[in-house]
Scaffold this active site. Structure first.
Site, PDB file in Angstrom:
ATOM      1  N   ARG A 176      46.980  38.219  44.508  1.00  0.00           N
ATOM      2  CA  ARG A 176      46.782  37.788  42.886  1.00  0.00           C
ATOM      3  C   ARG A 176      45.225  39.228  42.827  1.00  0.00           C
ATOM      4  NH1 ARG A 176      50.646  36.324  43.472  1.00  0.00           N
ATOM      5  NH2 ARG A 176      50.800  34.458  42.735  1.00  0.00           N
ATOM      6  N   SER A 227      49.738  29.097  35.631  1.00  0.00           N
ATOM      7  CA  SER A 227      49.046  28.773  36.448  1.00  0.00           C
ATOM      8  C   SER A 227      47.996  28.690  36.200  1.00  0.00           C
ATOM      9  CB  SER A 227      49.024  29.089  38.036  1.00  0.00           C
ATOM     10  OG  SER A 227      50.709  28.341  38.011  1.00  0.00           O
ATOM     11  N   GLU A 297      42.542  32.341  37.227  1.00  0.00           N
ATOM     12  CA  GLU A 297      43.552  33.378  37.969  1.00  0.00           C
ATOM     13  C   GLU A 297      43.781  34.718  36.373  1.00  0.00           C
ATOM     14  OE1 GLU A 297      47.063  32.734  39.879  1.00  0.00           O
ATOM     15  OE2 GLU A 297      48.204  33.989  38.203  1.00  0.00           O
TER      16      GLU A 297
END
Ligand SMILES: Cc1cc2nc3c(=O)[nH]c(=O)nc-3n(C[C@H](O)[C@H](O)[C@H](O)COP(=O)(O)OP(=O)(O)OC[C@H]3O[C@@H](n4cnc5c(N)ncnc54)[C@H](O)[C@@H]3O)c2cc1C
Length: 305
Positions: A176, A227, A297
């Site tokens: 990420r 998420s 995230e």
């Protein structure tokens, strides 16, 4: 509206803008207050003009894709939110290279690749982001990620007033993470993917299987940003949250999903403050119970970002 923002919006000519648009309309969380202005370029040239003029006239700006990994502040955004949904061109070349503009939905790209008998983007089917957001985040699923298939990307560099091509190996990809997460002012205009030949039926079947797995495991019936936390090394965030007994915990309209504890859902009427408070509660409980520091995230966009 500040003078610099006014001069900026006037400089955009025919490019569509929407004043005081609620950011909840362009975020999959369905939260967030109004932006001073949201700008909708329809081509790379218009997108470049937006960023060039924002910098030239000193207007604060941010770029978004489908808003599927962001949390907009309840107070909204002071400045210009540049929305890339109008940049939706895809082209295929004979050698298996696919070129896509930043506003192409990943699922559409994956579908078009399947129709053309090109394999490699099956993992991306069902990720609700656009190409720009996916390159920025190095989006991934089922052990694969954008970095596995990307051969290059283009961004507009306001300092040199030029479009810069970035080769695959220059992206600094990690989990990420990309060169763009480290330089968030850069606007990704498009990307190239190198795919391999495959049987369209087999590729389509894999895409359907991935979508079915998402429907079974994820609370897709509620607004969310997927998420919320990155996967801590050696653990799964959802499992740690579940082990802390937090499934179903609510703050206002925000709830830790009972279906997948890694997701926070908007049960209806949630504010971004509800989501932030719930995030803090989760982080504190997991820190106390497991000694692990969860990292978000989802990217917060507001006054403090
Ligand atoms: C139900 C659901 C399931 C999900 N599943 C997954 C999954 O399996 N795997 C995964 O990785 N993610 C998943 N996500 C998260 C999200 O879809 C991805 O992170 C996606 O890549 C974000 O793309 P976006 O276009 O929505 O970006 P946005 O949310 O709009 O933006 C994300 C970040 O990228 C920046 N950005 C976006 N476009 C540009 C651009 N053109 N130039 C410069 N910066 C840009 C923004 O400023 C922001 O910081 C899921 C989300 C949801 C809601």
């Amino acid at each position: 509206m500040t003078d610099s923002l006014l001069i900026f919006t006037e400089s955009l000519g025919e490019i569509r803008t929407a004043e005081m648009m609620p950011l909840s309309c362009i975020s999959t969380f369905r939260t967030g207050g109004p932006a001073d202005t949201v700008v909708f370029p329809r081509s790379r040239a218009e997108a470049v003009r937006c960023v060039r003029n924002a910098v030239r006239y000193g207007s604060r700006y941010t770029v978004i894709g489908n808003g599927s990994n962001v949390l907009f502040d309840d107070a909204g955004y002071r400045g210009a939110v540049i929305c890339t949904s109008g940049l939706s061109g895809i082209s295929f070349s004979k050698d298996g290279t696919v070129t896509a503009e930043c506003g192409v939905p990943l699922t559409a790209l994956s579908s078009r690749a399947a129709e053309a008998g090109l394999s490699g983007l099956e993992f991306a089917y069902g990720i609700p982001g656009f190409v720009g957001g996916a390159v920025f985040m190095n989006a991934g699923a089922y052990g694969e990620s954008i970095s596995d298939v990307l051969s290059g990307s283009d961004y507009y560099d306001a300092e040199s007033d030029a479009v810069v091509h970035v080769a695959r190996e220059e992206h600094g990809f990690g989990y990420r993470k990309s060169i763009y997460t480290e330089n968030p002012g850069r606007m990704i205009l498009g990307a190239e993917f190198t795919l391999s030949q495959g049987d369209p039926d087999v590729i389509r079947a894999k895409c359907s299987e991935n979508m079915e797995s998402r429907r079974t495991k994820q609370p897709l019936e509620f607004p969310s940003a997927g998420s919320v936390f990155k996967r801590p090394e050696g653990h799964f965030a959802g499992k740690l949250i579940e082990d802390s007994g937090l499934k179903g915990t609510c703050v206002g309209g925000a709830e830790v999903s009972r279906k997948h504890a890694g997701f926070i859902i908007n049960r209806g009427g949630a504010t971004s403050s509800d989501v932030l408070e719930l995030i803090n509660l989760i982080k504190e409980k997991v820190r106390t119970d497991a000694g692990i520091e969860l990292e978000c995230e989802v990217r917060y966009i507001g006054e403090k970002e």
